[in-house]
Every structure is written in C-alpha cells, then in structure tokens.
Design a protein around this motif. Structure first.
Motif, short mmCIF file in Angstrom:
data_model
loop_
_atom_site.label_atom_id
_atom_site.label_comp_id
_atom_site.label_asym_id
_atom_site.label_seq_id
_atom_site.Cartn_x
_atom_site.Cartn_y
_atom_site.Cartn_z
N ASP A 114 0.83 -1.21 0.00
CA ASP A 114 0.00 0.00 0.00
C ASP A 114 0.86 1.26 0.00
OD1 ASP A 114 -2.35 -1.50 0.08
OD2 ASP A 114 -2.36 -1.56 2.27
N LEU A 115 1.91 1.26 0.82
CA LEU A 115 2.79 2.43 0.90
C LEU A 115 3.55 2.65 -0.41
CD1 LEU A 115 4.29 2.02 4.50
CD2 LEU A 115 2.40 3.47 3.77
N ALA A 116 4.02 1.56 -1.02
CA ALA A 116 4.74 1.68 -2.28
C ALA A 116 3.84 2.23 -3.38
CB ALA A 116 5.31 0.33 -2.68
N ARG A 117 2.59 1.76 -3.41
CA ARG A 117 1.64 2.29 -4.40
C ARG A 117 1.38 3.77 -4.16
NH1 ARG A 117 -2.96 -2.53 -4.33
NH2 ARG A 117 -1.94 -3.96 -5.82
N GLU A 118 1.18 4.13 -2.90
CA GLU A 118 0.87 5.52 -2.57
C GLU A 118 2.02 6.46 -2.95
OE1 GLU A 118 -0.03 8.24 1.42
OE2 GLU A 118 -0.09 6.06 1.54
N LYS A 119 3.25 6.01 -2.74
CA LYS A 119 4.41 6.84 -3.03
C LYS A 119 4.86 6.76 -4.49
CE LYS A 119 5.00 8.45 1.12
NZ LYS A 119 4.89 9.90 1.41
N GLY A 120 4.25 5.87 -5.27
CA GLY A 120 4.59 5.77 -6.69
C GLY A 120 5.87 5.03 -6.98
N HIS A 121 6.29 4.12 -6.10
CA HIS A 121 7.52 3.35 -6.30
C HIS A 121 7.21 2.08 -7.09
CE1 HIS A 121 9.42 6.20 -3.71
NE2 HIS A 121 8.85 5.77 -2.60
N VAL A 122 7.29 2.19 -8.42
CA VAL A 122 6.88 1.10 -9.30
C VAL A 122 7.70 -0.16 -9.06
CG1 VAL A 122 6.60 0.37 -11.70
CG2 VAL A 122 6.11 2.73 -11.05
N ASN A 123 9.02 -0.02 -8.94
CA ASN A 123 9.88 -1.19 -8.77
C ASN A 123 9.55 -1.95 -7.49
OD1 ASN A 123 11.20 -0.61 -11.15
ND2 ASN A 123 12.90 0.44 -10.18
N VAL A 124 9.23 -1.23 -6.44
CA VAL A 124 8.87 -1.88 -5.18
C VAL A 124 7.52 -2.59 -5.32
CG1 VAL A 124 8.32 -1.51 -2.75
CG2 VAL A 124 10.22 -0.28 -3.80
N VAL A 125 6.58 -1.94 -5.99
CA VAL A 125 5.27 -2.56 -6.21
C VAL A 125 5.42 -3.87 -6.96
CG1 VAL A 125 3.05 -2.31 -7.40
CG2 VAL A 125 4.01 -0.38 -6.14
N ARG A 126 6.20 -3.86 -8.05
CA ARG A 126 6.39 -5.08 -8.83
C ARG A 126 7.14 -6.14 -8.02
NH1 ARG A 126 3.70 -2.24 -12.24
NH2 ARG A 126 2.16 -3.03 -10.77
N ALA A 127 8.08 -5.70 -7.17
CA ALA A 127 8.85 -6.66 -6.37
C ALA A 127 7.96 -7.40 -5.38
CB ALA A 127 9.98 -5.93 -5.63
N ILE A 128 7.10 -6.67 -4.68
CA ILE A 128 6.23 -7.30 -3.69
C ILE A 128 5.17 -8.15 -4.38
CG2 ILE A 128 4.58 -6.88 -1.82
CD1 ILE A 128 6.11 -4.35 -1.15
N GLU A 129 4.58 -7.62 -5.44
CA GLU A 129 3.57 -8.39 -6.16
C GLU A 129 4.17 -9.66 -6.74
OE1 GLU A 129 0.50 -4.85 -7.63
OE2 GLU A 129 1.99 -5.65 -9.02
N GLY A 130 5.41 -9.58 -7.20
CA GLY A 130 6.06 -10.76 -7.76
C GLY A 130 6.25 -11.86 -6.75
N ARG A 131 6.31 -11.49 -5.47
CA ARG A 131 6.48 -12.49 -4.41
C ARG A 131 5.18 -13.15 -3.99
NH1 ARG A 131 11.23 -14.83 -2.25
NH2 ARG A 131 12.92 -13.54 -3.05
N ILE A 132 4.08 -12.43 -4.03
CA ILE A 132 2.85 -12.95 -3.42
C ILE A 132 1.72 -13.17 -4.42
CG2 ILE A 132 3.41 -11.80 -1.25
CD1 ILE A 132 1.35 -9.69 -1.88
#
Length: 388
Positions: A114-132
């Motif tokens: 949620d925090l990564a999406r809110e801050k616009g950190h695309v690489n972090v969003v893809r990293a977490i989504e890729g795990r779960i």
C-alpha cells in the motif's frame, strides 16, 4: 559523568556509521541486535531506510535480526514498510527473501505494498507483487457498450496489466480473500481499479470459442469486467487466470511469465494453434505440476513465508488456500449473476439481467448458464473466498 552506553546501543550507533566490522565485533561480544531508539526503530529498520546501508542490513540479518520486528505509531511498521516507503527495491528484495511478511499492516492499516503504491515506487510494487501474486501478466480488457462488440470488437479492447493477490496471509480456518488489481500500464504504481474477488461473481470462460473471455461482476460497485487473454486465442493463459481467481496458484504458475518489459501483446498468427479446451490433466500437466513443486521447495529454501509444498496436483494451493478443499470443477458453484438494471459494464450502462437462485447442482429449469461461479459461496466445491 555520562551514563555508560550498553553494547546494544553501541551496535546501533555502528549501524548509523555503516561500520559492519564494528557490528560483528560487538555481536561476538554478546550485544543484541534488537535495541530500540527513542523513536522505536531497531538497527535493521535504520538500515532499511537508507540505500547506502544495504550491506549493513544484510549483515544484521545474518547476525539474527528480526525482519518482522514491529514499530508502533503512525507511519511506522516493520523494516519492510520503511524500505517500501523509501522506494528501496534492493532492500525490499533482501527482506522478502529472508522471510519478511508482506501482509503485516501498520497502525494506519497499510501494508508495505500500500505504501509503495501511494508513493509511486513502481519497482517496489512489482517486487512485492512478484512475491505474493497468484497471477500477473498482460491481459486485454473489453470496454464500452456491449452492443458495439458485434460491430467493431477489435476497437473495443485495450491492454492492461492484471495481478491477482491475496489480501492477507493464508489462514487454514477460512478461505483466502483475493483481489484483482488492474493497471493501465506496466509502469503504473497505482492500479486503476481493485476488484474484491470474494465479493464478486465469476463467469467461467467458454473455451470452445476461438477467443474466449472471462466476465467478473463486482457486486460492490455493480460493475462488470470482461477480460481476454493477452494474445488472441491463448486459452492456456485465460485458463490460468481463471484458476488464479479461484485461488489455485499452482495452475497460474503453469504459464511461463512474460518479461516485465515485454512489448504490447499482439494477436497470435493462427488462433487454431492455441491450447485445446479440454481440461483433463495430461501427462504434460503432471510434469508441470512436479516442476512447480520443485520451485516451491526452492522458495522454501530461500525463506519465503507461507509457502507449502504440494501434496497433489489439486491440493495445497501453493500455500494460499485450504489444503483440504478440492479444486473447483467447471460445474461447481453454480449461480446466475444478479445484476440490477443500474449495473455498469466498466462504466457503461447495460440492461439488467434476471437473477436465478444459486444451486450446488445445475437445474435445467432454473439455470441455463452453469458456468457462473459465485465467489461468496460457502460450498466446499469452490476455492473462492467467503464474504466477510
């Protein structure tokens, strides 16, 4: 005279200095790695907030630091929360690979994703989504009034990046809750819409069609979403997407992941080469399931949380579903979509549909469409989540 500092506080200070050797020496002398400063931060949290302290974070984890230590208060959380908020995707990868729980929420009820999406950190969003995620990849979305599909279907679809995620960690006592996040493009950090699948009804694709689609009716927003495979006629991808919507992660894993920087999908030259509509497991399916089981074992060795090996090709659900629940069949969870006349087709008004009562067995006199799955059903024949 000043108050003498403890070894734990000295170790904390060495973290700020980036002195890995000093940290190791103090640890060898018996210093703990969970000392908390006046703001509630542990040494690992401090290291997870700075890009120059990635190696320090690695050292702390090797020395036994708790990757899921929690810091109370607004805008706080775990080390993963801090790394995600700062957009430090290498640190996020490090924490996740060593057992960081991505489902922990902070005092503001936000996960690291949620925090990564809110801050616009695309690489972090893809990293977490890729795990779960149970599924992630390009899809096509049909939009606009339904009557235009018959006249110009090629102009009524757009590409999207679709991700199916569990909302919370797996709980063996209740079905998992899944969400479908639809992104307008791969480089978007915030999804255009998030569909709560446990509050939706799914219509199973008609695989006998040349280019089948899947319809999702969101009962919360009264909206319909019609999704098609990225490549026209790719029935294998659509079958995996549908299975993931029902909580079967190992089926979704059978489709090789396309590179995240893959170009926009184009129709395949010959749709007749797409996989057949037969759903009976073949020898190739069993071999794929064995390969997936090996991948899960590898993930366990890396420290990924909540991952369990498969005991059979239709059980365990890759750690997200109840291992005792059988996989849904094409005839399970019969229910007619109950859409009022004010429902929307992705924002366009469409005529309402008549409602029929749910039944675990199709009744020819009551239900002429046995391919609609009710994801709020409590039936043991479906892996979809129950309503809150």
């Amino acid at each position: 005279m000043g108050v003498q500092q403890s070894k734990e506080e000295l170790l904390y200070q060495q973290v700020n200095y980036g002195n890995i050797e000093g940290i190791r020496n103090l640890r060898a002398q018996g210093a703990g790695v969970e000392w908390i400063d006046k703001e509630g931060k542990t040494p690992l949290m401090v290291a997870s907030m700075r890009p120059d302290l990635l190696n320090v974070a690695k050292a702390l984890i090797e020395l036994g630091a708790n990757v899921n230590a929690y810091r109370p208060g607004s805008h706080a959380g775990t080390a993963l929360h801090h790394a995600a908020k700062k957009g430090l995707d290498p640190t996020v990868h490090l924490l996740l690979s060593h057992g960081a729980n991505p489902f922990i929420t902070n005092d503001d009820c936000n996960t690291a994703l949620d925090l990564a999406r809110e801050k616009g950190h695309v690489n972090v969003v893809r990293a977490i989504e890729g795990r779960i995620s149970l599924f992630s990849g390009w899809m096509r979305e049909n939009y606009g009034p339904g009557f235009l599909e018959a006249f110009a279907p090629q102009f009524m679809t757009r590409k999207i990046w679709a991700v199916i995620l569990p909302r919370e960690a797996r709980n063996p006592t209740r079905p998992v809750k899944l969400e479908l996040a639809i992104y307008p493009e791969l480089q978007a950090a915030k999804p255009r819409v998030v569909v709560k699948l446990w509050k939706s009804q799914l219509e199973e694709p008609k695989y006998n069609l040349a280019d089948p689609s899947m319809t999702i009716f969101d009962k919360v927003t009264k909206s319909r979403y019609k999704l098609l495979p990225a490549y026209e006629g790719d029935k294998q991808q659509l079958r995996s997407f549908y299975s993931a919507c029902c909580g079967m992660a190992q089926v979704a894993s059978m489709v090789p992941a396309r590179p995240v920087n893959a170009p926009s999908p184009n129709p395949i030259p010959n749709p007749s080469l797409a996989p057949s509509a037969e759903s009976t497991p073949s020898k190739e399916d069993l071999e794929l399931a064995m390969a997936i089981n090996a991948s899960i074992q590898s993930a366990i060795a890396e420290g990924v949380p909540n991952v369990q090996p498969m005991t059979s090709t239709n059980s365990s659900l890759n750690g997200w579903g109840s291992p005792d629940s059988p996989a849904p069949s094409k005839t399970s969870g019969q229910a007619q979509v109950d859409a009022p006349s004010s429902s929307k087709y992705n924002g366009w008004d469409v005529p309402g549909t008549s409602s029929n009562q749910s039944s675990s067995k199709p009744n020819k006199s009551q239900n002429n469409n046995p391919s609609i799955t009710n994801c709020t059903s409590n039936s043991s024949n479906t892996n979809c989540a129950t309503t809150c």
